[in-house]
Scaffold this active site. Sequence first.
Site, PDB file in Angstrom:
ATOM      1  N   GLY A 239       0.778  -1.245   0.000  1.00  0.00           N
ATOM      2  CA  GLY A 239       0.000   0.000   0.000  1.00  0.00           C
ATOM      3  C   GLY A 239       0.799   1.278   0.000  1.00  0.00           C
ATOM      4  N   GLU A 274       3.845  -7.115   1.437  1.00  0.00           N
ATOM      5  CA  GLU A 274       3.377  -7.454   0.076  1.00  0.00           C
ATOM      6  C   GLU A 274       3.358  -6.149  -0.714  1.00  0.00           C
ATOM      7  OE1 GLU A 274      -0.577  -8.799   0.896  1.00  0.00           O
ATOM      8  OE2 GLU A 274       0.070 -10.617   1.914  1.00  0.00           O
ATOM      9  N   ARG A 277       3.050  -1.446  -5.921  1.00  0.00           N
ATOM     10  CA  ARG A 277       3.228  -0.162  -6.596  1.00  0.00           C
ATOM     11  C   ARG A 277       4.607   0.480  -6.354  1.00  0.00           C
ATOM     12  NH1 ARG A 277      -1.308   3.127  -7.700  1.00  0.00           N
ATOM     13  NH2 ARG A 277      -2.372   1.961  -6.087  1.00  0.00           N
ATOM     14  N   TYR A 317     -10.008   5.360 -11.749  1.00  0.00           N
ATOM     15  CA  TYR A 317      -9.806   6.049 -10.458  1.00  0.00           C
ATOM     16  C   TYR A 317      -9.604   7.554 -10.603  1.00  0.00           C
ATOM     17  CZ  TYR A 317      -8.243   1.214  -9.684  1.00  0.00           C
ATOM     18  OH  TYR A 317      -8.135  -0.148  -9.669  1.00  0.00           O
ATOM     19  N   CYS A 344     -14.233   4.624 -27.500  1.00  0.00           N
ATOM     20  CA  CYS A 344     -15.541   5.281 -27.584  1.00  0.00           C
ATOM     21  C   CYS A 344     -16.178   5.440 -26.211  1.00  0.00           C
ATOM     22  CB  CYS A 344     -16.440   4.485 -28.508  1.00  0.00           C
ATOM     23  SG  CYS A 344     -15.693   4.370 -30.116  1.00  0.00           S
ATOM     24  N   GLU A 345     -15.544   6.179 -25.358  1.00  0.00           N
ATOM     25  CA  GLU A 345     -16.078   6.468 -24.021  1.00  0.00           C
ATOM     26  C   GLU A 345     -15.527   7.829 -23.599  1.00  0.00           C
ATOM     27  OE1 GLU A 345     -16.995   4.056 -21.128  1.00  0.00           O
ATOM     28  OE2 GLU A 345     -16.790   2.162 -22.201  1.00  0.00           O
ATOM     29  N   TYR A 373      -0.089  -1.548 -12.092  1.00  0.00           N
ATOM     30  CA  TYR A 373      -1.504  -1.507 -12.453  1.00  0.00           C
ATOM     31  C   TYR A 373      -1.717  -0.816 -13.806  1.00  0.00           C
ATOM     32  CZ  TYR A 373      -1.504  -2.699  -7.549  1.00  0.00           C
ATOM     33  OH  TYR A 373      -1.225  -3.305  -6.349  1.00  0.00           O
TER      34      TYR A 373
HETATM   35  N1  LLP Z   1      -1.574  -7.129  -0.743  1.00  0.00           N
HETATM   36  C1  LLP Z   1      -2.886  -7.227  -1.023  1.00  0.00           C
HETATM   37  C2  LLP Z   1      -3.683  -8.205  -0.298  1.00  0.00           C
HETATM   38  C3  LLP Z   1      -3.464  -6.373  -1.980  1.00  0.00           C
HETATM   39  O1  LLP Z   1      -4.765  -6.473  -2.234  1.00  0.00           O
HETATM   40  C4  LLP Z   1      -2.660  -5.439  -2.665  1.00  0.00           C
HETATM   41  C5  LLP Z   1      -3.242  -4.552  -3.673  1.00  0.00           C
HETATM   42  C6  LLP Z   1      -1.287  -5.384  -2.359  1.00  0.00           C
HETATM   43  C7  LLP Z   1      -0.784  -6.238  -1.386  1.00  0.00           C
HETATM   44  C8  LLP Z   1      -0.334  -4.438  -3.048  1.00  0.00           C
HETATM   45  O2  LLP Z   1      -0.622  -3.120  -2.817  1.00  0.00           O
HETATM   46  P1  LLP Z   1       0.376  -1.965  -3.351  1.00  0.00           P
HETATM   47  O3  LLP Z   1       1.678  -2.085  -2.587  1.00  0.00           O
HETATM   48  O4  LLP Z   1       0.604  -2.204  -4.794  1.00  0.00           O
HETATM   49  O5  LLP Z   1      -0.346  -0.720  -3.071  1.00  0.00           O
HETATM   50  N2  LLP Z   1      -5.644  -1.109  -9.260  1.00  0.00           N
HETATM   51  C9  LLP Z   1      -5.434  -0.142  -8.203  1.00  0.00           C
HETATM   52  C10 LLP Z   1      -4.710  -0.726  -7.033  1.00  0.00           C
HETATM   53  C11 LLP Z   1      -5.383  -1.942  -6.457  1.00  0.00           C
HETATM   54  C12 LLP Z   1      -4.612  -2.585  -5.354  1.00  0.00           C
HETATM   55  C13 LLP Z   1      -5.134  -3.935  -5.073  1.00  0.00           C
HETATM   56  N3  LLP Z   1      -4.466  -4.617  -4.002  1.00  0.00           N
HETATM   57  C14 LLP Z   1      -4.693   1.072  -8.760  1.00  0.00           C
HETATM   58  O6  LLP Z   1      -4.381   1.090  -9.958  1.00  0.00           O
HETATM   59  O7  LLP Z   1      -4.456   2.032  -8.030  1.00  0.00           O
END
Ligand code: LLP
Length: 410
Positions: A239, A274, A277, A317, A344-345, A373
């Site tokens: 996150g 985990e 990003r 988003y 087309c959106e 992503y």
């Molecule tokens: N662990 C779990 C259980 C998750 O669901 C996620 C992301 C992560 C780790 C990794 O999170 P990160 O470090 O990447 O923030 N598509 C959206 C983001 C969706 C995130 C889903 N879960 C976007 O483009 O902002």
Amino acid sequence: MDLLKLKKNKLHINNIKLEKILKKRQTPFYLYSLNQIRQNVKYINSSFKNFSPLICYAVKANSNLSILKELKKNNLGADVVSVGELKLALKAGIKPNKIVFSGVGKTDEEIKFAIKKNILSINAESTNEITLINDISKKLKKITNIGVRINPDIKAKTNRKIATGNKVNKFGISISEFLNVIKNKNKFQNIKISLLSVHIGSQIKDIKVYKKVLSLISKILIKLKNLKHIINCIDLGGGMGIPYFKHDKKFDFKKFGLEISKFYQKERIKIIFEIGRFITGNSGHIISKVIYVKKIKDRIFIIIDTGMNDMARSAIYDAFHEIIPLHKSTKKFSKKVEFVGPICESSDTFGVYKNYSILKEGDYVCITNCGAYGRTLSSNYNMRPLIEEVILNNKKIKTVRLRQKIEDLI
Ligand code: LLP
């Protein structure tokens, strides 16, 4: 430090002029810098010096096999959310004992596969799933290590669509339900609950919310001690946010590292992250061509060949991804410009700018920070093939995934 830089009005990455990479390539295409990824991993590791967490890369952020192989070389594990991602992580050479499996909807087949592979932890998100893992393990005559994801009911300040730690979100189980499972663990003879996981959302900038999570976990650990249940690992999820705007603040990993270190000194328990990003986000960009410069009364539409099917974040988003010309003109448009794609959106838009440098049809631009992503959220909407992916390793340029052929989609 970002390796994407404007020098003498020409955009460079890894000190290579982007115009050089363009040669003979059909746009749009994704361009990733392995150097940037290595640099990000190094930065994260340097913030976690006082303890040695296992960093499981969240494969959903970018599932390019060459990137996964690079991360494996850097000793990362993987966080997967489907059997497809699990197979991919294994194919990249990541050892099962460095893989965690998250997700609210794992099927029998997925659970069976994960059990047979002896992965580090299947992180269950409901009591129903815990029961299913136990039943399948029994049939397979195995004792499976599992984790339980709790829902801490803590709101992270981020886009509502990517917040996951609130009680109304579908993720994890409440603390009281978790403690009930522990009290009744004799019912589950074929599993060992050895991990506690929590993930409160994505693109989070504020460390305070993680501090709240840590203090909650410490309280849970006391309760577990009273119940004489020992877990040996805390999975803190991911996150950590990245800057998308020029003057956006960066997630302060150093400060974050200190907080986690304090927690570690107190609890002396293995820690997993985990992270998605923060590892790949700023490593990838899309190179795109201007198809039309369309003038209307109050603005100029710059219609590029990248659509929301190639990069969905802005449409889903309202996310901002700065667009920079490969060759920046010193002259400016007098009207506002809006970058839009060919889909087309009306949501197929990449943002509005004032005083933008003049562009003409046939010029090239770079959509920045698409390494997480980006490709993983793309689709064949409007019958458009998924685009080529190119990797830059120092000065070496290599196509690692070909553009799909329209014929293959028919
Ligand atoms: N662990 C779990 C259980 C998750 O669901 C996620 C992301 C992560 C780790 C990794 O999170 P990160 O470090 O990447 O923030 N598509 C959206 C983001 C969706 C995130 C889903 N879960 C976007 O483009 O902002």
